[in-house]
Design a protein around this motif. Structure first.
Motif, PDB file in Angstrom:
ATOM      1  N   PHE A 356       0.828  -1.204   0.000  1.00  0.00           N
ATOM      2  CA  PHE A 356       0.000   0.000   0.000  1.00  0.00           C
ATOM      3  C   PHE A 356       0.867   1.261   0.000  1.00  0.00           C
ATOM      4  CE2 PHE A 356      -3.292  -2.630   2.533  1.00  0.00           C
ATOM      5  CZ  PHE A 356      -3.662  -3.286   1.382  1.00  0.00           C
ATOM      6  N   LEU A 357       1.944   1.230   0.741  1.00  0.00           N
ATOM      7  CA  LEU A 357       2.786   2.419   0.845  1.00  0.00           C
ATOM      8  C   LEU A 357       3.489   2.750  -0.463  1.00  0.00           C
ATOM      9  CD1 LEU A 357       4.334   1.955   4.410  1.00  0.00           C
ATOM     10  CD2 LEU A 357       2.596   3.604   3.700  1.00  0.00           C
ATOM     11  N   THR A 358       3.568   1.783  -1.398  1.00  0.00           N
ATOM     12  CA  THR A 358       4.152   2.110  -2.699  1.00  0.00           C
ATOM     13  C   THR A 358       3.298   3.134  -3.441  1.00  0.00           C
ATOM     14  OG1 THR A 358       3.015   0.233  -3.753  1.00  0.00           O
ATOM     15  CG2 THR A 358       5.253  -0.141  -2.947  1.00  0.00           C
ATOM     16  N   LEU A 359       2.016   3.238  -3.075  1.00  0.00           N
ATOM     17  CA  LEU A 359       1.159   4.254  -3.681  1.00  0.00           C
ATOM     18  C   LEU A 359       1.648   5.661  -3.359  1.00  0.00           C
ATOM     19  CD1 LEU A 359      -2.345   2.711  -2.886  1.00  0.00           C
ATOM     20  CD2 LEU A 359      -1.298   2.886  -5.138  1.00  0.00           C
ATOM     21  N   PHE A 360       2.474   5.766  -2.329  1.00  0.00           N
ATOM     22  CA  PHE A 360       2.956   7.085  -1.917  1.00  0.00           C
ATOM     23  C   PHE A 360       3.852   7.709  -2.985  1.00  0.00           C
ATOM     24  CE2 PHE A 360       2.960   9.966   1.573  1.00  0.00           C
ATOM     25  CZ  PHE A 360       4.137  10.693   1.475  1.00  0.00           C
ATOM     26  N   PHE A 361       4.366   6.905  -3.892  1.00  0.00           N
ATOM     27  CA  PHE A 361       5.243   7.429  -4.935  1.00  0.00           C
ATOM     28  C   PHE A 361       4.458   8.102  -6.055  1.00  0.00           C
ATOM     29  CE2 PHE A 361       7.821   4.121  -2.929  1.00  0.00           C
ATOM     30  CZ  PHE A 361       8.994   4.818  -2.694  1.00  0.00           C
ATOM     31  N   ILE A 362       3.146   7.973  -6.057  1.00  0.00           N
ATOM     32  CA  ILE A 362       2.316   8.623  -7.075  1.00  0.00           C
ATOM     33  C   ILE A 362       2.049  10.053  -6.624  1.00  0.00           C
ATOM     34  CG2 ILE A 362       0.099   8.575  -8.283  1.00  0.00           C
ATOM     35  CD1 ILE A 362       0.112   5.538  -7.859  1.00  0.00           C
ATOM     36  N   ASP A 365      -2.038  13.790  -4.170  1.00  0.00           N
ATOM     37  CA  ASP A 365      -2.158  13.741  -2.712  1.00  0.00           C
ATOM     38  C   ASP A 365      -3.257  12.811  -2.229  1.00  0.00           C
ATOM     39  OD1 ASP A 365      -0.023  15.363  -2.274  1.00  0.00           O
ATOM     40  OD2 ASP A 365      -1.179  17.211  -2.045  1.00  0.00           O
ATOM     41  N   VAL A 366      -4.389  12.704  -2.960  1.00  0.00           N
ATOM     42  CA  VAL A 366      -5.441  11.821  -2.473  1.00  0.00           C
ATOM     43  C   VAL A 366      -4.985  10.362  -2.495  1.00  0.00           C
ATOM     44  CG1 VAL A 366      -7.427  13.279  -2.988  1.00  0.00           C
ATOM     45  CG2 VAL A 366      -6.530  11.775  -4.761  1.00  0.00           C
ATOM     46  N   ILE A 367      -4.150   9.996  -3.469  1.00  0.00           N
ATOM     47  CA  ILE A 367      -3.625   8.629  -3.508  1.00  0.00           C
ATOM     48  C   ILE A 367      -2.590   8.438  -2.406  1.00  0.00           C
ATOM     49  CG2 ILE A 367      -2.350   6.953  -4.897  1.00  0.00           C
ATOM     50  CD1 ILE A 367      -3.709   7.993  -7.348  1.00  0.00           C
ATOM     51  N   ARG A 368      -1.785   9.471  -2.153  1.00  0.00           N
ATOM     52  CA  ARG A 368      -0.830   9.383  -1.047  1.00  0.00           C
ATOM     53  C   ARG A 368      -1.563   9.272   0.283  1.00  0.00           C
ATOM     54  NH1 ARG A 368       3.703  13.924  -2.937  1.00  0.00           N
ATOM     55  NH2 ARG A 368       4.860  12.526  -4.320  1.00  0.00           N
ATOM     56  N   ASP A 369      -2.661  10.016   0.432  1.00  0.00           N
ATOM     57  CA  ASP A 369      -3.462   9.914   1.651  1.00  0.00           C
ATOM     58  C   ASP A 369      -3.998   8.500   1.809  1.00  0.00           C
ATOM     59  OD1 ASP A 369      -2.953  12.577   1.927  1.00  0.00           O
ATOM     60  OD2 ASP A 369      -4.984  13.244   1.431  1.00  0.00           O
ATOM     61  N   LEU A 370      -4.455   7.920   0.697  1.00  0.00           N
ATOM     62  CA  LEU A 370      -4.970   6.551   0.737  1.00  0.00           C
ATOM     63  C   LEU A 370      -3.869   5.581   1.144  1.00  0.00           C
ATOM     64  CD1 LEU A 370      -7.355   5.009  -1.868  1.00  0.00           C
ATOM     65  CD2 LEU A 370      -5.338   3.729  -1.172  1.00  0.00           C
ATOM     66  N   ALA A 371      -2.655   5.793   0.625  1.00  0.00           N
ATOM     67  CA  ALA A 371      -1.528   4.924   0.975  1.00  0.00           C
ATOM     68  C   ALA A 371      -1.234   4.994   2.468  1.00  0.00           C
ATOM     69  CB  ALA A 371      -0.295   5.325   0.172  1.00  0.00           C
ATOM     70  N   VAL A 372      -1.214   6.211   3.020  1.00  0.00           N
ATOM     71  CA  VAL A 372      -0.957   6.381   4.452  1.00  0.00           C
ATOM     72  C   VAL A 372      -2.059   5.722   5.272  1.00  0.00           C
ATOM     73  CG1 VAL A 372      -0.779   8.079   6.309  1.00  0.00           C
ATOM     74  CG2 VAL A 372       0.382   8.487   4.142  1.00  0.00           C
ATOM     75  N   LEU A 683      -6.965   3.288  -9.794  1.00  0.00           N
ATOM     76  CA  LEU A 683      -5.558   2.896  -9.728  1.00  0.00           C
ATOM     77  C   LEU A 683      -5.195   2.197  -8.418  1.00  0.00           C
ATOM     78  CD1 LEU A 683      -2.689   2.938 -10.960  1.00  0.00           C
ATOM     79  CD2 LEU A 683      -2.384   5.190  -9.935  1.00  0.00           C
ATOM     80  N   PRO A 684      -5.616   2.719  -7.259  1.00  0.00           N
ATOM     81  CA  PRO A 684      -5.231   2.052  -6.009  1.00  0.00           C
ATOM     82  C   PRO A 684      -5.765   0.637  -5.876  1.00  0.00           C
ATOM     83  CG  PRO A 684      -6.018   4.283  -5.580  1.00  0.00           C
ATOM     84  CD  PRO A 684      -6.344   3.973  -6.999  1.00  0.00           C
TER      85      PRO A 684
END
Length: 794
Positions: A356-362, A365-372, A683-684
């Motif tokens: 899930f944290l690999t989404l942080f590289f996109i 911000d909403v995808i990074r929030d989802l990753a966190v 994408l997520p």
């Protein structure tokens, strides 16, 4: 006959790595740990219930993309940045040239003017002073506001209004082509300029409904209101969060019922559900303390945390039931279950979290929030399921009914497991691999049609028959200027934006674009100059051209609209109105602009992409397109590394990852066939499906390896694997699949799309681990060598 007590004690004492450190630490301090969990749950649960929906225009766009960097750098010099609402006020019978309609429009304009979040200086309506008409007469230019001076609703002033409208150049923009509606255009602030608080999209959408649509449609049955724009779309999504809560509730109920049918044990049913819900509360409470809210896209993450918790909780219940059926007390059964599962369980959950944290590289911000959010949730699942769950069960234990269920159904289930164990048979395994190769070929063929971005008009996050998309369809059908605007920025030195060479280059770009598929029309300062030059020469079309005389050019753009030139005259936009915002349209148009810019940019002027809502969409699509493969590489790389670190075998890694890879390819093929594009909302799911799916393979492989090292043949080892953990894997996949398949009835289309994709990935990942993994093991693991090595070590 052996002594059961002796067998029990011998089994307990001779288990490999008896009483590892973690087991002693947890079970020797049961009461202290449970009390700590109680207070932690109270504290974070209190914060969890106070978490609020959150949405932001800037958090949903890739701020580091060059298009967005350009847009934000020049945002003060541009209009049409994409964050606006358009309110079409339609008269169902008659036309707009009535006193009653104009009075209603005036009241609506005033209401919108005072809404919090509206940039009042940019508000446009027939009633605002920035909407004007201009004409050329024998005496020169004449003009004024569209609403005539002294307007009183009389027939004479209404006729004057009609004439002003026809001369205003606003037909098709603010006034519908059939004169049955007009638009109130309201640009929005992202943050309140006085308080700095971000715009509350949910509240703003409710105000539009209550103060505009509901109020004026109730007052006048002949009036119908249509509202579109980013803020309204997000507001409707936030409103749909309520339905997400309902579907989550249905999922919890279905899961509980199915879990009871599986375990026939009240504690074995309620405890995993309870600890999974606790994990969700701990996650939400932590997110609030870190300053996060729940946007419309990450609101589904709590369910995924619940699903992961149930997935691992079932394994614990299953392992404890097996040990309890052998005669162990609840504490011993819990310790043995923990000892058997904590390594594969932690491996699976850590793989989930890193996936899930690999989404942080996109760079959205909403995808990074989802990753966190997902990473924090999985971290808490490690605590609640591998610690809290087993400690509660160590006190409550498996009920007698649950133990009897295991004992009474063992023989019947053994026949079923014996049949399924043939998946590892030398004659069946090649057939399974052939089917998998055929599935891979079909998946690769159909996934070629997978597109990045939106594939439909309107808001693809909502259903085609939603109120928002009906409103959007109305505006598309009745107005000639599209709601999808791409803004190309032309940068020059100060006071040089009106030079002949600059306007000529802009005109050339417009000619290129107007001959590009997907472009409806365009507008720029060059158009203004040509129109006014023609008007200054008695309307002769021979003069519809950019003059080489700079004095004439300066005269022609003296009254140019503010949105087409900035105060320093170093930036002027080219507005490109598109037929839609489909991925192909945006890609075609942006490629044409980039090609033109690369061939024409010089020291005098520079063409830059891109602003406008279509520019934002194009940038988002570009980021997602380039990030998709990178994200999958990261996800699979992390999972492969952790599996290799644990099992110390590349062959083991291949056995676990190949079924996951097949699932990913087939899921993308389903997206292509179903008309689901890869975008912020979907994408997520690809990463989440891989993260959750790896759990099945890890549990199956860890047990299979254990039995192989005990000297069993591959088919016999797989039979024992199915008996011990296979039934829990099958139950988990089916239960989670049934839980999410109800989402396809959601009024929010992206939730329905996620439900379809997650249903497929939950089920097919389970099928892959049960059916394909043993077939791969037949060819990759060389079980005969493993058995021989195990026997030699005895």
């Amino acid at each position: 006959m052996s002594n059961p007590k002796h067998d029990k004690g011998e089994h307990y004492l001779t288990t490999p790595k008896a009483e590892p450190f973690l087991e002693r630490l947890i079970f020797n301090n049961r009461a202290i740990i449970l009390i700590a969990f109680f207070f932690l749950t109270l504290f974070l649960g209190y914060n969890a219930v106070k978490i609020e929906p959150d949405a932001s225009f800037e958090r949903m766009i890739p701020l580091e993309h060059p298009y967005i960097v350009n847009m934000l750098e020049h945002r003060d010099d541009l209009e049409n940045l994409g964050n606006f609402v358009r309110i079409a006020v339609e008269v169902e019978e008659g036309d707009i040239f009535t006193a009653e309609y104009m009075e209603t429009l005036k009241q609506i304009t005033d209401e919108v003017f005072y809404l919090n979040g509206v940039d009042r200086s940019g508000l446009k309506s027939l009633w605002t002073s920035n909407v004007r008409w201009v004409e050329v007469t024998e005496q020169g230019f004449q003009g004024g506001t569209v609403i005539p001076d002294g307007y009183d609703g009389s027939r004479a002033t209404l006729e004057q209004l009609r004439q002003n409208v026809l001369r205003s150049n606003e037909v098709g923009r603010l006034i519908s082509d059939n004169f049955r509606s007009t638009i109130v255009y309201a640009p929005l602030y992202e943050n309140n300029p006085e308080t700095g608080e971000p715009l509350d999209y949910g509240e703003f959408s409710r105000q539009l409904e209550e103060k505009i649509r509901d109020k004026y449609e109730a007052q006048n049955p002949n009036i119908e209101i249509h509202i579109v724009g980013f803020a309204k779309k997000v507001g409707d999504l936030i409103e749909g969060i309520g339905s997400i809560a309902w579907f989550a509730g249905i999922t919890i109920i279905l899961t509980t019922l199915l879990l009871f049918g599986y375990s026939r044990c009240i504690t074995g049913t309620l405890v995993p559900v309870f600890t999974s819900i606790i994990a969700v509360f701990l996650q939400l409470g932590t997110l609030r303390l870190l300053g996060y809210g729940l946007d419309p896209y990450s609101v589904l993450v709590p369910f995924l945390v619940f699903a992961i918790g149930i997935s691992h909780g079932v394994q614990i219940v299953n392992a404890m039931a097996v040990e309890a059926a052998k005669g162990f007390d609840s504490v011993t059964a819990a310790r043995l279950a923990f000892r058997a599962l904590y390594i594969p369980g932690m491996l699976a959950l850590i793989s989930d979290a890193f996936g899930f944290l690999t989404l942080f590289f996109i760079e959205i911000d909403v995808i990074r929030d989802l990753a966190v959010a997902a990473g924090i949730g999985v971290a808490f699942v490690i605590l609640t399921n591998l610690v809290l769950h087993v400690l509660i069960m160590s006190y409550l234990g498996i009920s007698k009914g649950g133990v009897r269920h295991v004992q009474n159904h063992g023989e019947k289930q053994d026949r079923k497991w014996r049949v399924m164990s043939y998946f590892a048979h030398p004659g069946v395994a090649p057939i399974s691999l052939l089917i998998a190769v055929i599935g891979l070929g079909l998946g690769l063929y159909y996934k070629q049609g997978l597109k990045v971005g939106d594939l439909d008009q309107g808001a693809p996050e909502l259903r085609a028959d939603s109120r928002y998309n009906k409103d959007n369809a109305y505006i598309i059908d009745n107005y000639s200027t599209s709601a999808d605007v791409l803004v190309v920025m032309v940068k020059t030195e100060e006071e040089q934006c009106t030079q002949y060479n600059v306007l000529r280059a802009m005109d050339n770009l417009q000619w290129e674009l107007q001959n590009t598929p997907g472009v409806q029309s365009s507008a720029s300062l060059a158009d203004v100059s040509k129109i006014v030059t023609k008007a200054l020469n008695e309307g002769n079309w021979k003069w519809y051209e950019i003059s080489r005389n700079q004095t004439i050019i300066n005269a022609s753009i003296r009254e140019a609209p503010a949105g087409l030139i900035n105060t320093n005259c170093d930036l002027t936009p080219v507005l490109v109105f598109l037929e839609d915002h489909k991925a192909e349209t945006l890609e075609t148009v942006t490629e044409r602009v980039e090609e033109f810019a690369s061939n024409n940019n010089n020291d005098e002027y520079t063409f830059m992409l891109a602003a406008g809502n279509a520019g934002v969409e194009a940038a988002t699509n570009d980021v997602i397109s380039s990030a998709k493969n990178m994200m999958l590489i990261f996800v699979y790389g992390v999972v492969a590394s952790l599996c290799l670190l644990t099992f110390r075998s590349i062959r083991a890694v291949l056995c676990i990852l190949i079924p996951l890879g097949l699932t990913s390819i087939l899921a993308e093929a389903i997206m292509a066939v179903s008309g689901i594009g890869i975008k912020v909302a979907t994408l997520p799911v690809i990463a989440l499906g891989v993260g959750i799916g790896v759990d099945y393979g890890i549990y199956i492989y860890s047990k299979l390896e254990k039995f192989l090292l005990e000297g069993k043949t591959l088919q016999e080892a797989y039979f024992e694997t199915l008996r011990s953990t296979g039934k829990a894997v099958i139950f988990t996949g089916v239960t989670l699949g049934i839980g999410v398949v109800t989402w396809i009835f959601s009024p929010i289309k992206f939730q329905a799309d996620m439900g379809l994709l997650l249903f497929f990935m939950f089920i097919w990942n389970m099928v892959g681990s049960i059916w394909l993994l043993p077939a791969l093991a037949r060819f990759l693991l060389r079980p005969d060598r493993m058995v021989a090595k195990a026997r030699a070590n005895k």
